[in-house]
Design a protein around this motif. Structure first.
Motif, PDB file in Angstrom:
ATOM      1  N   ASP A 176       0.841  -1.203   0.000  1.00 43.85           N
ATOM      2  CA  ASP A 176       0.000   0.000   0.000  1.00 43.85           C
ATOM      3  C   ASP A 176       0.877   1.255   0.000  1.00 43.85           C
ATOM      4  O   ASP A 176       0.445   2.311  -0.466  1.00 43.85           O
ATOM      5  CB  ASP A 176      -0.916   0.030   1.220  1.00 43.85           C
ATOM      6  N   TYR A 177       2.088   1.123   0.531  1.00 43.10           N
ATOM      7  CA  TYR A 177       3.015   2.251   0.622  1.00 43.10           C
ATOM      8  C   TYR A 177       3.939   2.329  -0.587  1.00 43.10           C
ATOM      9  O   TYR A 177       4.184   3.413  -1.129  1.00 43.10           O
ATOM     10  CB  TYR A 177       3.853   2.135   1.898  1.00 43.10           C
ATOM     11  N   PHE A 178       4.476   1.205  -1.002  1.00 45.75           N
ATOM     12  CA  PHE A 178       5.325   1.132  -2.202  1.00 45.75           C
ATOM     13  C   PHE A 178       5.287  -0.283  -2.747  1.00 45.75           C
ATOM     14  O   PHE A 178       4.996  -1.231  -2.024  1.00 45.75           O
ATOM     15  CB  PHE A 178       6.766   1.570  -1.895  1.00 45.75           C
ATOM     16  N   GLN A 179       5.564  -0.412  -4.043  1.00 46.79           N
ATOM     17  CA  GLN A 179       5.380  -1.697  -4.710  1.00 46.79           C
ATOM     18  C   GLN A 179       6.695  -2.389  -5.072  1.00 46.79           C
ATOM     19  O   GLN A 179       6.734  -3.600  -5.265  1.00 46.79           O
ATOM     20  CB  GLN A 179       4.541  -1.507  -5.979  1.00 46.79           C
ATOM     21  N   TYR A 180       7.754  -1.612  -5.181  1.00 48.72           N
ATOM     22  CA  TYR A 180       9.081  -2.170  -5.459  1.00 48.72           C
ATOM     23  C   TYR A 180      10.060  -1.579  -4.451  1.00 48.72           C
ATOM     24  O   TYR A 180       9.858  -0.465  -3.938  1.00 48.72           O
ATOM     25  CB  TYR A 180       9.553  -1.822  -6.876  1.00 48.72           C
ATOM     26  N   MET A 181      11.107  -2.320  -4.168  1.00 54.79           N
ATOM     27  CA  MET A 181      12.136  -1.837  -3.253  1.00 54.79           C
ATOM     28  C   MET A 181      13.505  -2.211  -3.792  1.00 54.79           C
ATOM     29  O   MET A 181      13.683  -3.297  -4.337  1.00 54.79           O
ATOM     30  CB  MET A 181      11.937  -2.438  -1.868  1.00 54.79           C
ATOM     31  N   VAL A 182      14.451  -1.283  -3.665  1.00 52.84           N
ATOM     32  CA  VAL A 182      15.842  -1.553  -4.018  1.00 52.84           C
ATOM     33  C   VAL A 182      16.651  -1.600  -2.725  1.00 52.84           C
ATOM     34  O   VAL A 182      16.636  -0.630  -1.962  1.00 52.84           O
ATOM     35  CB  VAL A 182      16.428  -0.471  -4.951  1.00 52.84           C
ATOM     36  N   LEU A 183      17.315  -2.710  -2.477  1.00 56.38           N
ATOM     37  CA  LEU A 183      18.244  -2.768  -1.342  1.00 56.38           C
ATOM     38  C   LEU A 183      19.637  -2.444  -1.862  1.00 56.38           C
ATOM     39  O   LEU A 183      20.177  -3.154  -2.709  1.00 56.38           O
ATOM     40  CB  LEU A 183      18.251  -4.144  -0.685  1.00 56.38           C
ATOM     41  N   VAL A 184      20.181  -1.361  -1.344  1.00 57.02           N
ATOM     42  CA  VAL A 184      21.530  -0.924  -1.716  1.00 57.02           C
ATOM     43  C   VAL A 184      22.479  -1.315  -0.591  1.00 57.02           C
ATOM     44  O   VAL A 184      22.258  -0.948   0.570  1.00 57.02           O
ATOM     45  CB  VAL A 184      21.575   0.607  -1.945  1.00 57.02           C
ATOM     46  N   ARG A 185      23.533  -2.029  -0.941  1.00 59.02           N
ATOM     47  CA  ARG A 185      24.499  -2.468   0.055  1.00 59.02           C
ATOM     48  C   ARG A 185      25.877  -1.874  -0.236  1.00 59.02           C
ATOM     49  O   ARG A 185      26.343  -1.919  -1.374  1.00 59.02           O
ATOM     50  CB  ARG A 185      24.583  -3.998   0.098  1.00 59.02           C
ATOM     51  N   ASN A 186      26.493  -1.296   0.782  1.00 54.90           N
ATOM     52  CA  ASN A 186      27.876  -0.816   0.712  1.00 54.90           C
ATOM     53  C   ASN A 186      28.083   0.311  -0.292  1.00 54.90           C
ATOM     54  O   ASN A 186      29.108   0.370  -0.981  1.00 54.90           O
ATOM     55  CB  ASN A 186      28.824  -1.972   0.395  1.00 54.90           C
ATOM     56  N   SER A 187      27.118   1.218  -0.385  1.00 56.42           N
ATOM     57  CA  SER A 187      27.318   2.381  -1.253  1.00 56.42           C
ATOM     58  C   SER A 187      28.232   3.394  -0.579  1.00 56.42           C
ATOM     59  O   SER A 187      28.190   3.583   0.636  1.00 56.42           O
ATOM     60  CB  SER A 187      25.986   3.052  -1.573  1.00 56.42           C
ATOM     61  N   GLU A 188      29.020   4.075  -1.384  1.00 56.44           N
ATOM     62  CA  GLU A 188      29.769   5.232  -0.899  1.00 56.44           C
ATOM     63  C   GLU A 188      28.812   6.423  -0.777  1.00 56.44           C
ATOM     64  O   GLU A 188      27.704   6.397  -1.323  1.00 56.44           O
ATOM     65  CB  GLU A 188      30.907   5.581  -1.863  1.00 56.44           C
ATOM     66  N   ALA A 189      29.241   7.437  -0.070  1.00 55.59           N
ATOM     67  CA  ALA A 189      28.487   8.684  -0.016  1.00 55.59           C
ATOM     68  C   ALA A 189      28.689   9.455  -1.321  1.00 55.59           C
ATOM     69  O   ALA A 189      29.666   9.219  -2.053  1.00 55.59           O
ATOM     70  CB  ALA A 189      28.960   9.535   1.159  1.00 55.59           C
ATOM     71  N   THR A 190      27.739  10.330  -1.628  1.00 62.80           N
ATOM     72  CA  THR A 190      27.979  11.253  -2.730  1.00 62.80           C
ATOM     73  C   THR A 190      29.155  12.168  -2.363  1.00 62.80           C
ATOM     74  O   THR A 190      29.401  12.429  -1.189  1.00 62.80           O
ATOM     75  CB  THR A 190      26.732  12.109  -3.025  1.00 62.80           C
ATOM     76  N   GLN A 191      29.848  12.652  -3.372  1.00 61.99           N
ATOM     77  CA  GLN A 191      31.020  13.497  -3.146  1.00 61.99           C
ATOM     78  C   GLN A 191      30.679  14.953  -3.370  1.00 61.99           C
ATOM     79  O   GLN A 191      30.173  15.327  -4.432  1.00 61.99           O
ATOM     80  CB  GLN A 191      32.155  13.065  -4.076  1.00 61.99           C
TER      81      GLN A 191
END
Length: 419
Positions: A400-415
């Motif tokens: 009901d809140y969202f239909q797809y999800m992306v799990l991001v693992r070990n991303s760096e921060a934006t620079q």
């Protein structure tokens, strides 16, 4: 006999819980798409994916991988369904200058926009976002002009001086010379950053602009009218403004026959009321608007993160987390498996993914446990209440809140562009 009965009940409960866990794990394994290589193909997606009209992707600002996934998603939609309208979480003036950059490649245009975000200590002022726009320009060069991706800014005015520059640039058009003088008082007020004067002048000018035949006949009429409206609403509630601007553009741009894409922060794309029932997101407001053909046609994709770093203004965080002497610090405290916030059930997603990956999960396919399962978010006491998004509305479940999800693992921060 009682002992045997109790042991039997315990064993049955254990097997039941273990079976449920296996069902969740099995479902996720069978509905996962690897985005680690920044590629998404049509045949990997559920057949109903493209039936939607508005595609919303959310991020937590300041985490690098989100920029890659945004590029992957919008270019895939462009290739597959000719989608080219990118509804953006920035204002009309910045959208104008970034569109000019997409057309001309003039680096000064993109530098000016991002320098302003840096000066305001806003997370948008990062190299990864900037380079994504450069990539979109390169991608556009392969396409016919009417197929190219462009931005529509629907957020509040971030810097009135840049809004003044917008009016100056647009009014250089020779066909607009006869009305340009009427805008001088507003431009002066914008450059002076005088909010009350900006609202007063733009309100009067918009009224005249809409009623005077001399104004209504000019080119760029709708663009200028839209800009004037945003000047009038400079201090309006943000979610309401996002909604009103979208509705405005939906009508004047004739979007009823177009597919649309938007990239926003997490709280804007949630499709059910949160906290509980006290806050309506952009997605909720759009779905509930009876004048828009969007009910049941919005697809929300959220990104959740583990073991990832976030770029955040140094002044906004406790001293113990700060990178001393830097405008922006790189922290890990905002991952979705703690310590500040924890998504219930995120361990199930971690169990079927590997480190250093980004994985897209379809949560609404047939047999999905998430049709009747919640992914509520728990917050530490130190998390400010105005930053909390509680997915615990009675009778509402994950999809009901969202239909797809992306799990991001070990991303760096934006620079940061400049730190």
């Amino acid at each position: 006999m009682t002992l045997i009965k109790n042991l039997f009940l315990v064993a049955t409960l254990f097997l039941s819980l273990n079976g449920a866990a296996q069902t969740v794990k099995s479902y996720l394994s069978n509905h996962a798409i690897d985005l680690s290589k920044d590629i998404l193909n049509r045949n990997e997606l559920d057949s109903s994916f493209f039936n939607h009209k508005l595609f919303l992707l959310s991020e937590i600002h300041g985490i690098q991988k989100g920029q890659d996934i945004d590029y992957t998603m919008v270019t895939m939609l462009n290739r597959e369904i000719n989608l080219n309208t990118y509804v953006a979480e920035f204002d009309f003036a910045k959208a104008y200058f970034l569109n000019q950059y997409l057309e001309t490649g003039n680096e000064k245009l993109i530098d000016d926009v991002f320098d302003d975000w840096v000066k305001q200590d806003i997370q948008w002022g990062n190299k990864d976002f900037q380079n994504k726009i450069r990539k979109i320009r390169l991608y556009n060069q392969q396409l016919k002009p009417n197929q190219r991706i462009y931005f529509e800014g629907i957020d509040h005015i971030e810097n009135t001086v840049i809004a003044a520059r917008y009016f100056k640039e647009v009014l250089k058009d020779p066909s607009l010379q006869k009305i340009s003088k009427a805008f001088h008082p507003l431009i002066n007020a914008l450059e002076a950053k005088n909010d009350s004067l900006i609202i007063s002048i733009s309100t009067g000018l918009k009224s005249e602009f809409e009623l005077n035949p001399q104004f209504k006949s000019v080119s760029k009429f709708e663009d200028l009218r839209f800009a004037l409206k945003n000047c009038m609403m400079i201090n309006s509630d943000r979610e309401t403004l996002l909604h009103d601007n979208f509705v405005d553009l939906f009508k004047v741009r004739n979007w009823k026959d177009k597919k649309l894409y938007g990239f926003f922060g997490f709280g804007h794309v949630i499709q059910a009321e949160v906290n509980p029932g006290k806050r309506k997101s952009l997605a909720v407001l759009l779905a509930q608007n009876e004048n828009l053909p969007l009910k049941g046609k919005i697809l929300s994709i959220v990104m959740l993160y583990v073991d990832s770093k976030m770029m955040i203004p140094t002044f906004a965080i406790p001293e113990a987390w700060q990178d001393k002497g830097k405008r922006f610090s790189m922290i890990t405290q905002f991952n979705h498996d703690g310590p500040l916030l924890n998504v219930e059930g995120i361990a199930d997603f971690k169990a079927v993914t590997k480190p250093n990956t980004a994985t897209l999960f379809n949560l609404k396919a047939k047999g999905s446990p998430y049709l009747l399962k919640s992914l509520n978010i728990k917050y530490a006491d130190m998390m400010p209440k105005n930053m909390r998004v509680l997915l615990d509305e009675k009778g509402k479940y994950t999809t009901d809140y969202f239909q797809y999800m992306v799990l991001v693992r070990n991303s760096e921060a934006t620079q940061p562009v400049n730190n």
